[in-house]
Scaffold this motif. Sequence first.
Motif, mmCIF file in Angstrom:
data_model
loop_
_atom_site.group_PDB
_atom_site.id
_atom_site.type_symbol
_atom_site.label_atom_id
_atom_site.label_comp_id
_atom_site.label_asym_id
_atom_site.label_seq_id
_atom_site.Cartn_x
_atom_site.Cartn_y
_atom_site.Cartn_z
ATOM 1 N N ILE A 179 4.738 2.807 13.048
ATOM 2 C CA ILE A 179 4.587 1.370 13.296
ATOM 3 C C ILE A 179 3.136 1.042 13.629
ATOM 4 C CG2 ILE A 179 5.211 -0.510 14.879
ATOM 5 C CD1 ILE A 179 8.000 0.704 15.057
ATOM 6 N N SER A 180 2.493 1.902 14.408
ATOM 7 C CA SER A 180 1.089 1.693 14.752
ATOM 8 C C SER A 180 0.210 1.753 13.510
ATOM 9 C CB SER A 180 0.653 2.749 15.764
ATOM 10 O OG SER A 180 -0.719 2.612 16.081
ATOM 11 N N ARG A 181 0.465 2.698 12.622
ATOM 12 C CA ARG A 181 -0.314 2.820 11.382
ATOM 13 C C ARG A 181 -0.109 1.607 10.493
ATOM 14 N NH1 ARG A 181 1.471 7.930 8.436
ATOM 15 N NH2 ARG A 181 -0.031 7.170 6.885
ATOM 16 N N THR A 231 0.227 4.461 -0.414
ATOM 17 C CA THR A 231 -1.021 4.567 0.349
ATOM 18 C C THR A 231 -0.783 5.178 1.725
ATOM 19 O OG1 THR A 231 -1.916 2.634 -0.808
ATOM 20 C CG2 THR A 231 -3.025 3.311 1.206
ATOM 21 N N LEU A 232 0.178 4.627 2.464
ATOM 22 C CA LEU A 232 0.521 5.205 3.758
ATOM 23 C C LEU A 232 1.455 6.404 3.627
ATOM 24 C CD1 LEU A 232 1.066 2.015 5.962
ATOM 25 C CD2 LEU A 232 -0.944 3.466 5.793
ATOM 26 N N HIS A 233 2.071 6.558 2.456
ATOM 27 C CA HIS A 233 2.962 7.687 2.161
ATOM 28 C C HIS A 233 4.126 7.769 3.160
ATOM 29 C CE1 HIS A 233 -0.823 8.804 0.097
ATOM 30 N NE2 HIS A 233 0.011 9.256 -0.834
ATOM 31 N N LEU A 234 4.719 6.603 3.427
ATOM 32 C CA LEU A 234 5.907 6.557 4.264
ATOM 33 C C LEU A 234 7.133 6.945 3.444
ATOM 34 C CD1 LEU A 234 5.204 3.184 6.106
ATOM 35 C CD2 LEU A 234 4.828 5.501 6.989
ATOM 36 N N ALA A 256 -0.731 2.307 -6.865
ATOM 37 C CA ALA A 256 -1.269 2.668 -5.551
ATOM 38 C C ALA A 256 -1.597 1.418 -4.750
ATOM 39 C CB ALA A 256 -2.506 3.541 -5.712
ATOM 40 N N VAL A 257 -2.074 0.370 -5.430
ATOM 41 C CA VAL A 257 -2.424 -0.885 -4.764
ATOM 42 C C VAL A 257 -1.194 -1.742 -4.513
ATOM 43 C CG1 VAL A 257 -3.753 -3.030 -5.006
ATOM 44 C CG2 VAL A 257 -4.741 -0.861 -5.748
ATOM 45 N N ALA A 258 -0.260 -1.778 -5.480
ATOM 46 C CA ALA A 258 0.903 -2.660 -5.386
ATOM 47 C C ALA A 258 1.965 -2.136 -4.431
ATOM 48 C CB ALA A 258 1.510 -2.867 -6.775
ATOM 49 N N ALA A 259 1.994 -0.830 -4.162
ATOM 50 C CA ALA A 259 2.995 -0.242 -3.251
ATOM 51 C C ALA A 259 2.272 0.492 -2.123
ATOM 52 C CB ALA A 259 3.914 0.698 -4.017
ATOM 53 N N PRO A 260 1.645 -0.255 -1.200
ATOM 54 C CA PRO A 260 0.801 0.399 -0.181
ATOM 55 C C PRO A 260 1.579 1.206 0.849
ATOM 56 C CG PRO A 260 0.994 -1.939 0.256
ATOM 57 C CD PRO A 260 1.633 -1.715 -1.076
ATOM 58 N N LEU A 261 2.832 0.855 1.110
ATOM 59 C CA LEU A 261 3.585 1.578 2.136
ATOM 60 C C LEU A 261 3.992 2.969 1.660
ATOM 61 C CD1 LEU A 261 5.850 -1.265 3.582
ATOM 62 C CD2 LEU A 261 3.708 -0.359 4.495
ATOM 63 N N THR A 262 4.495 3.060 0.436
ATOM 64 C CA THR A 262 4.947 4.358 -0.076
ATOM 65 C C THR A 262 3.823 5.150 -0.719
ATOM 66 O OG1 THR A 262 5.642 3.263 -2.124
ATOM 67 C CG2 THR A 262 7.326 3.613 -0.436
#
Length: 332
Positions: free
Chosen positions: A175-177, A118-121, A110-116
């Motif tokens: 992009i804003s997030r 944490t932000l769930h992109l 969860a910490v090492a992959a923040p985009l997928t």
Amino acid sequence: MQIFGSIGWLLGYILWGAFFIFKNFGIAIIVFTIIVKAALFPFTLKQQKSMAGSARMAKKQKELREKYGNNRQKLQEEMNKLYEKEGVKPTGGCMTTLIPMIILLGIFYAVAAPLTNTLHLNSNDVSSALEFANSIPGYTHTAGSATYQEVSLLKIFPQIQNTQEIQGIFSSAEISRITEFANGFTIFGNVDLLTIPNQHGFWSWYLLFPVLCFLSNVGSSVIMQKMNRQNQAMQSQGCMKVIIYVLPLFSAWIAYSVPTAVSFYWIISALISLLQSIVVSKVFSPAHMTANSEARHAALMFEQEAKIPYIYAPKKPQGEPQQNSKKKKKSK
């Protein structure tokens, strides 16, 4: 790894919620780790109870081995009877140790992959953004391991957010997030958690993070080992020394070559684990829990004995003494 990534994806909602409130990734990691540690506390308590049960039966197990050492079948039968009598499961501590380890690995992802996580992109969009970033001259050299590329991408995202490639991958809202998220990695005034220590030389202030990562993990392991010392022979085994010193040293080496956010998480996790162990050792120490268990065992035996009916001597009829007294008066 996919399983741990999936767990990290679920736990990422907690991390994002903490960031959404505090707007700072460092504070979010602290809050996130405390919440998860609190959720795992029942497993920690069960593990402590299992240790207390094993300590309570150690002497009895030794006596059985000395008595039935030459008869393995009889020894196993007596061991099973002992486990049943004491109410201790021989594999009771395995699951209580395995489940928290699986979840902790999920926390790491969860910490090492923040985009997928944490932000769930969308993972495909993130992969496309990483491919674009890796094509930028000079970026590939500083991207680090593939595991931490998402953290590295955040560091340069404010500079590449207006490029045609990024605009074509993410929506304006995404992009804003991402930009807001990338701007929330500063702690202690000017410490950037997206910075990789080896990029600033050996004498940089960022070297403190790998050093603190090593010291916090070693110190935590040593202190917890002393508090929960149950088996002196086990403590002297070489594998224990590897766990205490070699693994934290390896973690420090990784922390030197990956974004500081990862080592910051390791430090916070080690310190909170140490604090939790101190509380557990004081309130739920093996000696205290062993005494409570023995008291409950004695109370149960007393209760079972109380259910056994007592045999009373037959009472004499109440009128008999009066008849005897009348006979005595007649005889007079």
